[in-house]
Design a protein around this motif. Sequence first.
Motif, mmCIF file in Angstrom:
data_model
loop_
_atom_site.group_PDB
_atom_site.id
_atom_site.type_symbol
_atom_site.label_atom_id
_atom_site.label_comp_id
_atom_site.label_asym_id
_atom_site.label_seq_id
_atom_site.Cartn_x
_atom_site.Cartn_y
_atom_site.Cartn_z
ATOM 1 N N MET A 187 47.603 36.477 43.072
ATOM 2 C CA MET A 187 46.894 35.219 43.291
ATOM 3 C C MET A 187 45.487 35.427 43.855
ATOM 4 O O MET A 187 44.824 34.468 44.255
ATOM 5 C CB MET A 187 47.705 34.326 44.243
ATOM 6 C CG MET A 187 49.111 34.010 43.762
ATOM 7 S SD MET A 187 49.151 33.118 42.192
ATOM 8 C CE MET A 187 48.712 31.468 42.749
ATOM 9 N N LYS A 188 45.014 36.679 43.866
ATOM 10 C CA LYS A 188 43.681 36.977 44.406
ATOM 11 C C LYS A 188 42.664 37.158 43.280
ATOM 12 O O LYS A 188 42.896 37.972 42.380
ATOM 13 C CB LYS A 188 43.734 38.248 45.253
ATOM 14 C CG LYS A 188 44.507 38.104 46.559
ATOM 15 C CD LYS A 188 44.479 39.414 47.342
ATOM 16 C CE LYS A 188 45.168 39.273 48.699
ATOM 17 N NZ LYS A 188 45.181 40.551 49.439
ATOM 18 N N PRO A 189 41.537 36.445 43.330
ATOM 19 C CA PRO A 189 40.513 36.620 42.288
ATOM 20 C C PRO A 189 40.045 38.064 42.166
ATOM 21 O O PRO A 189 39.789 38.545 41.057
ATOM 22 C CB PRO A 189 39.377 35.699 42.768
ATOM 23 C CG PRO A 189 40.039 34.674 43.632
ATOM 24 C CD PRO A 189 41.179 35.385 44.297
ATOM 25 N N GLU A 190 39.960 38.784 43.319
ATOM 26 C CA GLU A 190 39.456 40.147 43.265
ATOM 27 C C GLU A 190 40.379 41.089 42.500
ATOM 28 O O GLU A 190 39.938 42.095 41.925
ATOM 29 C CB GLU A 190 39.185 40.686 44.678
ATOM 30 C CG GLU A 190 40.367 40.636 45.633
ATOM 31 C CD GLU A 190 40.390 39.391 46.493
ATOM 32 O OE1 GLU A 190 40.848 39.505 47.648
ATOM 33 O OE2 GLU A 190 39.967 38.310 46.027
ATOM 34 N N THR A 191 41.676 40.789 42.494
ATOM 35 C CA THR A 191 42.615 41.608 41.714
ATOM 36 C C THR A 191 42.257 41.558 40.239
ATOM 37 O O THR A 191 42.206 42.577 39.542
ATOM 38 C CB THR A 191 44.065 41.115 41.907
ATOM 39 O OG1 THR A 191 44.405 41.210 43.284
ATOM 40 C CG2 THR A 191 45.045 41.935 41.081
ATOM 41 N N TRP A 192 42.000 40.359 39.753
ATOM 42 C CA TRP A 192 41.692 40.176 38.328
ATOM 43 C C TRP A 192 40.276 40.631 38.011
ATOM 44 O O TRP A 192 40.025 41.167 36.923
ATOM 45 C CB TRP A 192 41.922 38.718 37.942
ATOM 46 C CG TRP A 192 43.352 38.354 38.150
ATOM 47 C CD1 TRP A 192 43.913 37.745 39.241
ATOM 48 C CD2 TRP A 192 44.443 38.644 37.276
ATOM 49 N NE1 TRP A 192 45.279 37.638 39.100
ATOM 50 C CE2 TRP A 192 45.635 38.175 37.904
ATOM 51 C CE3 TRP A 192 44.537 39.243 36.014
ATOM 52 C CZ2 TRP A 192 46.884 38.297 37.302
ATOM 53 C CZ3 TRP A 192 45.789 39.359 35.414
ATOM 54 C CH2 TRP A 192 46.942 38.893 36.055
ATOM 55 N N ALA A 193 39.367 40.447 38.960
ATOM 56 C CA ALA A 193 37.986 40.908 38.738
ATOM 57 C C ALA A 193 37.943 42.416 38.545
ATOM 58 O O ALA A 193 37.183 42.935 37.717
ATOM 59 C CB ALA A 193 37.104 40.494 39.911
ATOM 60 N N ALA A 194 38.792 43.144 39.297
ATOM 61 C CA ALA A 194 38.823 44.596 39.182
ATOM 62 C C ALA A 194 39.376 45.057 37.831
ATOM 63 O O ALA A 194 39.162 46.195 37.417
ATOM 64 C CB ALA A 194 39.659 45.192 40.315
#
Length: 422
Positions: A97-104
Amino acid sequence: MDQNAPIFATLGCRLNAYETEAMKDLAARAGVSGAVVVNTCAVTSEAVRKARQEIRKLRREHPDKKIIVTGCAAQTEPETFTAMGEVDFVIGNTEKMKPETWAAMAPDLIGRTEPVQVDDIMSVKETAGHLIDGFGTRARAYVQVQNGCDHRCTFCIIPYGRGNSRSVPAGVVVDQIKRLVDRGYNEVVLTGVDLTSWGADLPATPRLGDLVMRILKLVPDLPRLRISSIDSIEADEMLMQAIATEQRLMPHLHLSLQAGDNMILKRMKRRHMREDAIRFCEEARVLRPDMTFGADIIAGFPTETEAMFENSLKLVQDCGLTWLHVFPYSPRKGTPAARMPQVNGNAIRERAARLRVAGDAQVAVHLAQQQGVQHRVLMENARMGRTAQFTEVIFDSDQPEGQIVNAEVMGIAGNQLTARAL
C-alpha cells in the motif's frame, strides 16, 4: 487498453479486493508495466493452496511477465512463495500500500527491487492512507475504515497477516463518503478486518456506533449505509440506537459467530457465548423488525462432538440466521487449533453440508415472507438489484443501474425474488 499494463488477481475477502483496487491505482501512477500481481488470502490452508495454484496458472498464461505475490499469505509465510520458481517478488501487506514500493518497480521491474519485502506487520501503527473513491460497482462503494485485529482466536492466522487493529479517523471517512455521494453512489459499505474494534486506537476512543451516527448526520444525501461483518459482542449502545432510529442504516448484519456451542466457543477463544448471540439477535429485531442476519459458522472445529455440532446447527434457528457462510474447518499451521485433536474429514464435510441445508431452509422462509411486499431495490445491473436486507431481486425489464427502484415482489426464482418496478 495497454497490453503491458499490470494484471491483477485477487483471492479472499472484500478487503483484499478493495486493496487490489488501491494497488492498481498505485501501480498505474508509478508506471509499472510487465507484471502480474497476485493478492493472496491466508484464512485457511486451502486458501494458501489455491494461491499457489493460481500463481502456477498465471505463470503458464504469462511466461514473459514478472509475478509479484502479496497479501496475507505472502505476509504470514513469505518463504512459501519465495521458494516457488514462478514467483519473482514477494511483498508484504504494508509494503503493497506504499507508493514508494511501486515507484521502485517502475517501469519494468528489472534489477531494481529487492525480491522479498516483508516487514514486521505488528509494528505498523497506522492504516494505509490510500483511499479508493468508488471501488465496487456503479451501485455500491466500499470504504475501508479499519484494518488488523487485536484478538487471537485459536483458528485464525489473520492478525499475523494484517497486524494489530488500526482505525481510519472519522473525519477522513466522512470526507471520502461525501466524495462518493457526489459521484452518484447510492450505497456505501463500511469494511474492515474487525469492524467493531474501530476507534479503540483513536483519541477519545470512539466506537463504531459513533462513526455510523456521524456519517448519517454529516452526509445527509447518502441514501443507504451498510455495515459489513461485525462481532456482535462488541456492538455498542450508539450502534444499537442507530439500528433503532436510522432508516438509512440497512437492516442486514453479518455476524462473526463461528459456532453455537459454548465449549467450542471457549476453545476458539471467542468472547461471546451462544446466549449472547441469541440475545443480540433478539434485541436487534425488536429495534428493527425487518432485520436479517448473515453469519460465519465453522463446521468440525477440533474436539467438536456431534452434540456440540448440533448446538451450532440449532443456532441457525435460535438466532434466525438467513445468509450463512459455512466454513469446513481445516487446520492452519501456526495456530493453536491446529495442535488440538482434529475431527475426521468426512464428518467435517457432512456437518458443513447439514449447515448449508439449514441455511437454504432459512433463505426459503425469508423469501416466502417477501411475497407481495414492496421494497426499495438498489440496482446492481439492468436486471438485478438488492433489497435493504441484501436479498437479490430479478426484474423482467431493464432498470437504471445504480439507482434505487420501488418494486413489488411477485414471486421466487431459486434463491432470488422476482419483482416488477412500480
